[in-house]
Design a protein around this motif. Structure first.
Motif, PDB file in Angstrom:
ATOM      1  N   ALA A  42       0.836  -1.210   0.000  1.00  0.00           N
ATOM      2  CA  ALA A  42       0.000   0.000   0.000  1.00  0.00           C
ATOM      3  C   ALA A  42       0.868   1.256   0.000  1.00  0.00           C
ATOM      4  O   ALA A  42       0.582   2.216  -0.724  1.00  0.00           O
ATOM      5  N   LEU A  43       1.931   1.257   0.792  1.00  0.00           N
ATOM      6  CA  LEU A  43       2.841   2.404   0.827  1.00  0.00           C
ATOM      7  C   LEU A  43       3.555   2.585  -0.513  1.00  0.00           C
ATOM      8  O   LEU A  43       3.708   3.708  -0.996  1.00  0.00           O
ATOM      9  N   MET A  44       3.978   1.485  -1.121  1.00  0.00           N
ATOM     10  CA  MET A  44       4.650   1.557  -2.420  1.00  0.00           C
ATOM     11  C   MET A  44       3.694   2.084  -3.494  1.00  0.00           C
ATOM     12  O   MET A  44       4.091   2.907  -4.326  1.00  0.00           O
ATOM     13  N   ASP A  45       2.436   1.631  -3.456  1.00  0.00           N
ATOM     14  CA  ASP A  45       1.447   2.116  -4.419  1.00  0.00           C
ATOM     15  C   ASP A  45       1.185   3.607  -4.216  1.00  0.00           C
ATOM     16  O   ASP A  45       1.076   4.372  -5.177  1.00  0.00           O
ATOM     17  N   GLN A  46       1.079   4.017  -2.962  1.00  0.00           N
ATOM     18  CA  GLN A  46       0.869   5.429  -2.641  1.00  0.00           C
ATOM     19  C   GLN A  46       2.053   6.256  -3.144  1.00  0.00           C
ATOM     20  O   GLN A  46       1.883   7.333  -3.712  1.00  0.00           O
ATOM     21  N   ASN A  47       3.256   5.752  -2.952  1.00  0.00           N
ATOM     22  CA  ASN A  47       4.465   6.430  -3.407  1.00  0.00           C
ATOM     23  C   ASN A  47       4.463   6.569  -4.930  1.00  0.00           C
ATOM     24  O   ASN A  47       4.789   7.625  -5.470  1.00  0.00           O
ATOM     25  N   HIS A  48       4.078   5.520  -5.624  1.00  0.00           N
ATOM     26  CA  HIS A  48       4.035   5.537  -7.086  1.00  0.00           C
ATOM     27  C   HIS A  48       3.044   6.594  -7.585  1.00  0.00           C
ATOM     28  O   HIS A  48       3.347   7.371  -8.497  1.00  0.00           O
ATOM     29  N   THR A  49       1.874   6.647  -6.986  1.00  0.00           N
ATOM     30  CA  THR A  49       0.857   7.635  -7.361  1.00  0.00           C
ATOM     31  C   THR A  49       1.375   9.051  -7.126  1.00  0.00           C
ATOM     32  O   THR A  49       1.216   9.934  -7.978  1.00  0.00           O
ATOM     33  N   THR A  50       2.010   9.263  -5.994  1.00  0.00           N
ATOM     34  CA  THR A  50       2.541  10.591  -5.668  1.00  0.00           C
ATOM     35  C   THR A  50       3.650  10.981  -6.639  1.00  0.00           C
ATOM     36  O   THR A  50       3.740  12.144  -7.041  1.00  0.00           O
ATOM     37  N   GLU A  51       4.472  10.021  -7.046  1.00  0.00           N
ATOM     38  CA  GLU A  51       5.533  10.317  -8.010  1.00  0.00           C
ATOM     39  C   GLU A  51       4.951  10.811  -9.327  1.00  0.00           C
ATOM     40  O   GLU A  51       5.473  11.748  -9.926  1.00  0.00           O
ATOM     41  N   TRP A  52       3.864  10.195  -9.779  1.00  0.00           N
ATOM     42  CA  TRP A  52       3.231  10.643 -11.027  1.00  0.00           C
ATOM     43  C   TRP A  52       2.647  12.038 -10.871  1.00  0.00           C
ATOM     44  O   TRP A  52       2.782  12.881 -11.768  1.00  0.00           O
ATOM     45  N   LYS A  53       2.006  12.303  -9.742  1.00  0.00           N
ATOM     46  CA  LYS A  53       1.464  13.638  -9.496  1.00  0.00           C
ATOM     47  C   LYS A  53       2.586  14.666  -9.498  1.00  0.00           C
ATOM     48  O   LYS A  53       2.450  15.754 -10.065  1.00  0.00           O
ATOM     49  N   ASN A  54       3.707  14.330  -8.867  1.00  0.00           N
ATOM     50  CA  ASN A  54       4.851  15.244  -8.826  1.00  0.00           C
ATOM     51  C   ASN A  54       5.455  15.453 -10.206  1.00  0.00           C
ATOM     52  O   ASN A  54       5.905  16.549 -10.540  1.00  0.00           O
ATOM     53  N   PHE A  55       5.463  14.409 -11.023  1.00  0.00           N
ATOM     54  CA  PHE A  55       5.974  14.519 -12.384  1.00  0.00           C
ATOM     55  C   PHE A  55       5.180  15.557 -13.176  1.00  0.00           C
ATOM     56  O   PHE A  55       5.742  16.446 -13.810  1.00  0.00           O
ATOM     57  N   PHE A  56       3.859  15.455 -13.118  1.00  0.00           N
ATOM     58  CA  PHE A  56       3.024  16.402 -13.859  1.00  0.00           C
ATOM     59  C   PHE A  56       3.103  17.800 -13.256  1.00  0.00           C
ATOM     60  O   PHE A  56       3.149  18.793 -13.961  1.00  0.00           O
ATOM     61  N   ARG A  57       3.141  17.876 -11.947  1.00  0.00           N
ATOM     62  CA  ARG A  57       3.217  19.159 -11.269  1.00  0.00           C
ATOM     63  C   ARG A  57       4.546  19.860 -11.550  1.00  0.00           C
ATOM     64  O   ARG A  57       4.620  21.073 -11.649  1.00  0.00           O
ATOM     65  N   ALA A  58       5.607  19.098 -11.755  1.00  0.00           N
ATOM     66  CA  ALA A  58       6.927  19.673 -12.014  1.00  0.00           C
ATOM     67  C   ALA A  58       6.978  20.431 -13.335  1.00  0.00           C
ATOM     68  O   ALA A  58       7.828  21.290 -13.527  1.00  0.00           O
ATOM     69  N   HIS A  59       6.063  20.126 -14.218  1.00  0.00           N
ATOM     70  CA  HIS A  59       6.025  20.815 -15.498  1.00  0.00           C
ATOM     71  C   HIS A  59       5.329  22.170 -15.412  1.00  0.00           C
ATOM     72  O   HIS A  59       5.273  22.903 -16.397  1.00  0.00           O
ATOM     73  N   VAL A  60       4.815  22.484 -14.245  1.00  0.00           N
ATOM     74  CA  VAL A  60       4.234  23.799 -13.985  1.00  0.00           C
ATOM     75  C   VAL A  60       4.871  24.297 -12.689  1.00  0.00           C
ATOM     76  O   VAL A  60       4.252  24.300 -11.630  1.00  0.00           O
ATOM     77  N   PRO A  61       6.139  24.701 -12.755  1.00  0.00           N
ATOM     78  CA  PRO A  61       6.902  25.020 -11.535  1.00  0.00           C
ATOM     79  C   PRO A  61       6.551  26.398 -10.954  1.00  0.00           C
ATOM     80  O   PRO A  61       7.286  27.346 -11.087  1.00  0.00           O
ATOM     81  N   TYR A  62       5.424  26.459 -10.297  1.00  0.00           N
ATOM     82  CA  TYR A  62       5.015  27.729  -9.692  1.00  0.00           C
ATOM     83  C   TYR A  62       5.385  27.820  -8.216  1.00  0.00           C
ATOM     84  O   TYR A  62       5.340  28.890  -7.632  1.00  0.00           O
ATOM     85  N   VAL A  63       5.740  26.708  -7.599  1.00  0.00           N
ATOM     86  CA  VAL A  63       6.141  26.700  -6.196  1.00  0.00           C
ATOM     87  C   VAL A  63       7.407  25.862  -6.070  1.00  0.00           C
ATOM     88  O   VAL A  63       7.468  24.757  -6.607  1.00  0.00           O
ATOM     89  N   GLN A  64       8.411  26.365  -5.374  1.00  0.00           N
ATOM     90  CA  GLN A  64       9.627  25.595  -5.166  1.00  0.00           C
ATOM     91  C   GLN A  64       9.329  24.373  -4.298  1.00  0.00           C
ATOM     92  O   GLN A  64       8.430  24.394  -3.463  1.00  0.00           O
ATOM     93  N   TYR A  65      10.127  23.309  -4.495  1.00  0.00           N
ATOM     94  CA  TYR A  65       9.908  22.026  -3.821  1.00  0.00           C
ATOM     95  C   TYR A  65       9.725  22.186  -2.318  1.00  0.00           C
ATOM     96  O   TYR A  65       8.789  21.649  -1.743  1.00  0.00           O
ATOM     97  N   HIS A  66      10.603  22.901  -1.662  1.00  0.00           N
ATOM     98  CA  HIS A  66      10.567  22.995  -0.208  1.00  0.00           C
ATOM     99  C   HIS A  66       9.407  23.845   0.308  1.00  0.00           C
ATOM    100  O   HIS A  66       9.141  23.863   1.496  1.00  0.00           O
ATOM    101  N   TYR A  67       8.705  24.548  -0.585  1.00  0.00           N
ATOM    102  CA  TYR A  67       7.520  25.311  -0.170  1.00  0.00           C
ATOM    103  C   TYR A  67       6.221  24.599  -0.559  1.00  0.00           C
ATOM    104  O   TYR A  67       5.142  25.064  -0.231  1.00  0.00           O
ATOM    105  N   ASP A  68       6.319  23.509  -1.274  1.00  0.00           N
ATOM    106  CA  ASP A  68       5.141  22.793  -1.757  1.00  0.00           C
ATOM    107  C   ASP A  68       4.721  21.737  -0.736  1.00  0.00           C
ATOM    108  O   ASP A  68       5.408  20.745  -0.530  1.00  0.00           O
ATOM    109  N   ARG A  69       3.584  21.930  -0.112  1.00  0.00           N
ATOM    110  CA  ARG A  69       3.119  21.032   0.955  1.00  0.00           C
ATOM    111  C   ARG A  69       2.837  19.624   0.451  1.00  0.00           C
ATOM    112  O   ARG A  69       2.872  18.676   1.221  1.00  0.00           O
TER     113      ARG A  69
END
Length: 108
Positions: A42-69
């Motif tokens: 379950a944790l690995m699946d959650q991690n995989h989903t979050t990685e995809w969300k981060n991948f798409f979000r990274a293409h619209v870099p409006y917030v730096q990583y350390h400020y993105d909750r």
């Protein structure tokens, strides 16, 4: 019978969990019950989903990583995964994870 531990081979990068040491590449050897493997999956699946969300979000870099909750969830999941691997892993896995300094010191 469900509480009986079995040997598993884990690759965090791919999210792979295998009972065979030769089926695919792996980084950590652990001993876990069916319930523990379900929790890890379950944790690995959650991690995989979050990685995809981060991948798409990274293409619209409006917030730096350390400020993105949203990254707090990813970081927390990674720590939980490595925490489980540390607890369930063999000596080699524990030593390697300890050198990564990814876990809070009270988990070691």
């Amino acid at each position: 019978m469900e509480d009986q531990k079995k040997t598993y081979y884990i690759d965090v990068g791919t999210g792979g969990i295998s009972r065979s040491a030769t089926a695919s590449t792996w980084s950590y050897k652990i001993e876990a019950t069916d319930a523990e493997i379900s929790q890890l999956r379950a944790l690995m699946d959650q991690n995989h989903t979050t990685e995809w969300k981060n991948f798409f979000r990274a293409h619209v870099p409006y917030v730096q990583y350390h400020y993105d909750r949203q990254n707090d969830a990813y970081d927390s999941t990674i720590q939980q995964i490595y925490g489980m691997l540390y607890q369930l892993g063999d000596e080699e896995a524990k030593n390697h994870i300890a050198t990564m300094n990814i876990l809070p010191h009270n988990n070691e």
